[in-house]
Scaffold this motif. Structure first.
Motif, PDB file in Angstrom:
ATOM      1  N   LEU A 116       0.739  -1.820  -0.710  1.00 34.52           N
ATOM      2  CA  LEU A 116       0.191  -0.292  -0.202  1.00 34.52           C
ATOM      3  C   LEU A 116       0.874   1.788   0.021  1.00 34.52           C
ATOM      4  CD1 LEU A 116      -2.858  -1.216   2.644  1.00 34.52           C
ATOM      5  CD2 LEU A 116      -3.348  -0.560   0.235  1.00 34.52           C
ATOM      6  N   THR A 117       0.565   2.488  -0.384  1.00 30.63           N
ATOM      7  CA  THR A 117       0.728   3.756  -1.019  1.00 30.63           C
ATOM      8  C   THR A 117       0.789   4.570   0.530  1.00 30.63           C
ATOM      9  OG1 THR A 117      -0.521   4.247  -1.670  1.00 30.63           O
ATOM     10  CG2 THR A 117       1.198   3.783  -2.956  1.00 30.63           C
ATOM     11  N   PRO A 118       1.286   5.123   1.436  1.00 26.79           N
ATOM     12  CA  PRO A 118       1.108   6.370   2.499  1.00 26.79           C
ATOM     13  C   PRO A 118      -0.747   6.767   1.919  1.00 26.79           C
ATOM     14  CG  PRO A 118       2.827   6.616   1.977  1.00 26.79           C
ATOM     15  CD  PRO A 118       2.891   6.088   1.401  1.00 26.79           C
ATOM     16  N   ASN A 119      -1.215   7.122   0.969  1.00 28.75           N
ATOM     17  CA  ASN A 119      -2.675   7.744   0.444  1.00 28.75           C
ATOM     18  C   ASN A 119      -3.204   6.768   0.061  1.00 28.75           C
ATOM     19  OD1 ASN A 119      -3.960   9.780  -0.644  1.00 28.75           O
ATOM     20  ND2 ASN A 119      -4.453   9.027  -2.625  1.00 28.75           N
ATOM     21  N   GLN A 120      -3.236   5.101   0.354  1.00 29.55           N
ATOM     22  CA  GLN A 120      -4.179   4.269   0.049  1.00 29.55           C
ATOM     23  C   GLN A 120      -4.171   4.400   1.292  1.00 29.55           C
ATOM     24  OE1 GLN A 120      -2.196   1.721  -2.219  1.00 29.55           O
ATOM     25  NE2 GLN A 120      -3.238   2.066  -4.176  1.00 29.55           N
ATOM     26  N   PHE A 121      -2.993   3.806   2.408  1.00 31.80           N
ATOM     27  CA  PHE A 121      -3.535   3.490   3.467  1.00 31.80           C
ATOM     28  C   PHE A 121      -4.351   4.974   4.426  1.00 31.80           C
ATOM     29  CE2 PHE A 121      -2.478   4.082   8.311  1.00 31.80           C
ATOM     30  CZ  PHE A 121      -2.849   2.603   8.858  1.00 31.80           C
TER      31      PHE A 121
ATOM     32  N   GLN B  36      -7.269   6.273   2.686  1.00 30.63           N
ATOM     33  CA  GLN B  36      -8.266   6.403   2.104  1.00 30.63           C
ATOM     34  C   GLN B  36      -9.102   5.046   2.816  1.00 30.63           C
ATOM     35  OE1 GLN B  36      -7.150   5.821  -1.666  1.00 30.63           O
ATOM     36  NE2 GLN B  36      -7.334   8.148  -2.462  1.00 30.63           N
ATOM     37  N   ILE B  37      -8.357   3.931   3.016  1.00 30.97           N
ATOM     38  CA  ILE B  37      -8.995   3.170   3.593  1.00 30.97           C
ATOM     39  C   ILE B  37      -9.178   3.395   4.868  1.00 30.97           C
ATOM     40  CG2 ILE B  37      -8.709   0.241   3.923  1.00 30.97           C
ATOM     41  CD1 ILE B  37      -6.754   0.907   1.577  1.00 30.97           C
ATOM     42  N   THR B  38      -8.842   3.655   5.521  1.00 24.60           N
ATOM     43  CA  THR B  38      -8.568   4.049   7.546  1.00 24.60           C
ATOM     44  C   THR B  38      -9.252   5.428   7.246  1.00 24.60           C
ATOM     45  OG1 THR B  38      -6.140   4.932   7.894  1.00 24.60           O
ATOM     46  CG2 THR B  38      -6.953   2.285   7.625  1.00 24.60           C
ATOM     47  N   GLY B  39      -8.716   6.806   7.109  1.00 26.39           N
ATOM     48  CA  GLY B  39      -9.491   7.710   7.473  1.00 26.39           C
ATOM     49  C   GLY B  39      -8.745   7.894   8.414  1.00 26.39           C
ATOM     50  N   LEU B  40      -7.353   6.971   8.912  1.00 23.48           N
ATOM     51  CA  LEU B  40      -5.943   7.634   9.201  1.00 23.48           C
ATOM     52  C   LEU B  40      -4.757   8.694   8.824  1.00 23.48           C
ATOM     53  CD1 LEU B  40      -5.910   4.238  11.326  1.00 23.48           C
ATOM     54  CD2 LEU B  40      -7.596   7.034  11.821  1.00 23.48           C
ATOM     55  N   ASP B  41      -3.791   9.616   9.522  1.00 25.43           N
ATOM     56  CA  ASP B  41      -2.506   9.654   8.657  1.00 25.43           C
ATOM     57  C   ASP B  41      -1.862   8.114   8.566  1.00 25.43           C
ATOM     58  OD1 ASP B  41      -0.500  11.225   8.345  1.00 25.43           O
ATOM     59  OD2 ASP B  41      -0.417  11.985  10.201  1.00 25.43           O
ATOM     60  N   ALA B  42      -1.625   8.424   7.310  1.00 28.44           N
ATOM     61  CA  ALA B  42      -0.879   7.787   7.081  1.00 28.44           C
ATOM     62  C   ALA B  42       1.167   7.119   7.946  1.00 28.44           C
ATOM     63  CB  ALA B  42      -0.333   6.914   6.184  1.00 28.44           C
ATOM     64  N   GLN B  43       1.210   8.846   8.045  1.00 26.06           N
ATOM     65  CA  GLN B  43       2.198   8.882   8.417  1.00 26.06           C
ATOM     66  C   GLN B  43       3.355   7.945   9.609  1.00 26.06           C
ATOM     67  OE1 GLN B  43       3.279  12.961   9.594  1.00 26.06           O
ATOM     68  NE2 GLN B  43       5.951  13.233   9.867  1.00 26.06           N
TER      69      GLN B  43
ATOM     70  N   ALA C 126       2.031   5.035  10.908  1.00 25.45           N
ATOM     71  CA  ALA C 126       2.014   3.574  10.132  1.00 25.45           C
ATOM     72  C   ALA C 126       3.812   3.407   9.403  1.00 25.45           C
ATOM     73  CB  ALA C 126       0.892   3.680   9.931  1.00 25.45           C
ATOM     74  N   PHE C 127       3.551   3.913   8.494  1.00 26.70           N
ATOM     75  CA  PHE C 127       5.226   4.383   8.030  1.00 26.70           C
ATOM     76  C   PHE C 127       5.810   4.702   8.870  1.00 26.70           C
ATOM     77  CE2 PHE C 127       0.980   3.733   4.903  1.00 26.70           C
ATOM     78  CZ  PHE C 127       2.304   3.090   4.221  1.00 26.70           C
ATOM     79  N   ALA C 128       5.885   5.670   9.852  1.00 28.08           N
ATOM     80  CA  ALA C 128       7.053   5.953  10.369  1.00 28.08           C
ATOM     81  C   ALA C 128       7.492   4.535  11.019  1.00 28.08           C
ATOM     82  CB  ALA C 128       6.847   7.530  11.258  1.00 28.08           C
ATOM     83  N   ALA C 129       6.674   4.084  11.839  1.00 28.76           N
ATOM     84  CA  ALA C 129       6.718   3.106  12.443  1.00 28.76           C
ATOM     85  C   ALA C 129       7.180   1.572  11.189  1.00 28.76           C
ATOM     86  CB  ALA C 129       5.499   1.994  12.944  1.00 28.76           C
ATOM     87  N   LEU C 130       7.389   1.760   9.952  1.00 28.21           N
ATOM     88  CA  LEU C 130       7.686   0.607   9.574  1.00 28.21           C
ATOM     89  C   LEU C 130       9.360   1.222   9.425  1.00 28.21           C
ATOM     90  CD1 LEU C 130       7.659  -1.565   7.366  1.00 28.21           C
ATOM     91  CD2 LEU C 130       7.938   0.183   5.532  1.00 28.21           C
ATOM     92  N   THR C 131      10.019   2.207   9.194  1.00 22.39           N
ATOM     93  CA  THR C 131      11.316   3.085   8.857  1.00 22.39           C
ATOM     94  C   THR C 131      11.471   2.259  10.680  1.00 22.39           C
ATOM     95  OG1 THR C 131      10.344   4.547   7.463  1.00 22.39           O
ATOM     96  CG2 THR C 131      12.331   4.912   8.657  1.00 22.39           C
ATOM     97  N   GLN C 132      11.285   3.038  11.690  1.00 21.76           N
ATOM     98  CA  GLN C 132      11.782   2.651  13.264  1.00 21.76           C
ATOM     99  C   GLN C 132      12.205   0.929  13.293  1.00 21.76           C
ATOM    100  OE1 GLN C 132       8.959   5.047  15.650  1.00 21.76           O
ATOM    101  NE2 GLN C 132       9.761   7.117  13.892  1.00 21.76           N
TER     102      GLN C 132
END
Length: 124
Positions: free
Chosen positions: A89-94, A96-103, A105-111
């Protein structure tokens, strides 16, 4: 429990409630989810839930409850076994699906990448 942990848990609960993912075994589901949240960063759990949700949309009836969490857990284990966790998924898709800020979730992936096995460094 600190405020950030509560916010993170609310984000996960929002995903579960939005798509009615708990199923009929509420107690077992909550216990399993709690175990996942203790084992993995919350953002990774969010990503695994949403990736599993997208994959589940192709199955009728859609998997819910413990089978859904089993699939999300398998995704988390797969990411843990890889040198890098690949999210489809892209952050934008995330968002759109959740209504949540993707930053978050994706920051956790990097960290969390240092927790995953790393490839051997090549010498120059």
């Amino acid at each position: 429990m600190e405020i950030q942990q509560r916010i993170n848990q609310q984000r996960v609960q929002h995903i579960i409630d939005s798509y009615i993912l708990m199923g009929s075994e509420a107690e077992a589901f909550e216990a399993y989810l709690g175990d996942l949240l203790r084992q993995y960063p919350t953002g990774l759990v969010e990503l695994a839930l949403v990736e599993t949700l997208v994959k589940s949309w192709l199955t009728i009836p859609m998997s819910k409850g413990i089978p859904f969490l089993d699939a999300a857990h398998a995704k988390l284990k797969h990411w843990q076994q890889q040198a890098t966790a690949t999210v489809s998924l892209t952050p934008n898709q995330f968002s759109q699906i959740t209504g949540l800020d993707a930053q978050a979730a994706f920051a956790a992936l990097t960290q969390s990448r240092p927790r995953f096995p790393q490839p051997a460094a090549e010498s120059p």
